[in-house]
Design a protein around this motif. Structure first.
Motif, PDB file in Angstrom:
ATOM      1  N   ALA A  66     -35.201  44.472 -47.505  1.00 36.02           N
ATOM      2  CA  ALA A  66     -35.209  43.245 -48.312  1.00 36.02           C
ATOM      3  C   ALA A  66     -34.232  42.200 -47.801  1.00 36.02           C
ATOM      4  O   ALA A  66     -34.498  40.998 -47.900  1.00 36.02           O
ATOM      5  N   ALA A  69     -35.787  39.711 -45.500  1.00 30.49           N
ATOM      6  CA  ALA A  69     -36.632  38.725 -46.173  1.00 30.49           C
ATOM      7  C   ALA A  69     -35.807  37.637 -46.845  1.00 30.49           C
ATOM      8  O   ALA A  69     -36.283  36.512 -47.028  1.00 30.49           O
ATOM      9  N   GLN A  70     -34.573  37.955 -47.198  1.00 29.15           N
ATOM     10  CA  GLN A  70     -33.719  36.995 -47.897  1.00 29.15           C
ATOM     11  C   GLN A  70     -33.048  36.015 -46.949  1.00 29.15           C
ATOM     12  O   GLN A  70     -32.506  34.995 -47.384  1.00 29.15           O
ATOM     13  N   VAL A  92     -42.218  44.101 -47.543  1.00 29.35           N
ATOM     14  CA  VAL A  92     -40.788  44.052 -47.837  1.00 29.35           C
ATOM     15  C   VAL A  92     -40.427  45.238 -48.720  1.00 29.35           C
ATOM     16  O   VAL A  92     -40.998  45.415 -49.800  1.00 29.35           O
ATOM     17  N   GLU A  94     -38.176  46.584 -51.093  1.00 33.34           N
ATOM     18  CA  GLU A  94     -37.103  46.284 -52.050  1.00 33.34           C
ATOM     19  C   GLU A  94     -36.353  47.553 -52.446  1.00 33.34           C
ATOM     20  O   GLU A  94     -35.157  47.533 -52.694  1.00 33.34           O
TER      21      GLU A  94
END
Length: 212
Positions: A66, A69-70, A92, A94
């Motif tokens: 994750a 992706a951030q 993704v 998480e």
């Protein structure tokens, strides 16, 4: 044929003599038409090879942490790879306790990052892997070797004891099926980070099977 694929960049092919991708893919049990989930594919070295190996009837799910992706543009490279190959889907991750895929996979693949997973709640990761796999599916783990250290080197030397991996993965219900020394380097002192080992670190490869 997957290793010889002309789409692979020269930076990847230059690493082949040390990483032995054809032999490793064969040891892992990769077959055309398989669905594979790759944990933390990094720069996509194996993502490309796996996508070509499973072919158009197969699928590779690139499980991106994750935090990638951030980051701004953190998924740009893997998304470009997915667009190029057509049988790669970016997912993704998480959390492995809630991670789900559109289909059960035949193989879960992780190279050189299990030691990072072991710094967290690796039991949750391994249980999540078991949920993603079909009965009889394969869990493949390759990592930097630190025999006799247990988990003490995972965050310092970025290595792990293969016996610790075996204990953790079998505790999640997997059966150890095969061990490979294809990537063994007897000249690696194994007391330095992998980047300092020349020409490469000593690595182990393990193939586990989910009971059918």
């Amino acid at each position: 044929m997957a290793v010889a694929d002309a789409r692979r960049p020269s930076a990847d092919t230059a690493r082949d003599p040390l990483r032995k991708p054809a032999e490793i893919v064969a040891f892992a049990g990769v077959q055309p038409g398989m669905a594979i989930a790759e944990i933390a594919p990094g720069g996509g070295y194996y993502t490309r090879i796996l996508a070509a190996s499973v072919g158009p009837q197969g699928k590779v799910y690139a499980l991106m942490p994750a935090f990638f992706a951030q980051r701004p543009g953190g998924l740009d490279a893997i998304n470009a790879l997915a667009a190029e190959y057509g049988n790669i889907e970016v997912v993704v991750a998480e959390g492995y306790d809630t991670l789900a895929l559109p289909q059960p996979v035949d193989l879960v693949w992780t190279t050189e990052n299990y030691h990072d997973l072991a710094n967290g709640n690796v039991a949750v990761v391994n249980e999540g892997v078991a949920r993603l796999l079909r009965p009889g599916g394969i869990y493949f783990v390759e990592d930097h070797n630190a025999p006799g250290t247990g988990l003490s080197a995972t965050s310092t030397l970025h290595r792990i004891d293969p016996m610790a991996v075996i204990a953790q993965v079998t505790a999640a219900g997997f059966v150890l099926e095969a061990v490979s020394d294809l990537l063994h380097n007897p000249d690696d002192p194994r007391n330095v980070p992998p980047r300092e080992a020349q020409p490469t670190s000593d690595k182990f490869a393990l193939r586990f099977r989910k009971p059918g």
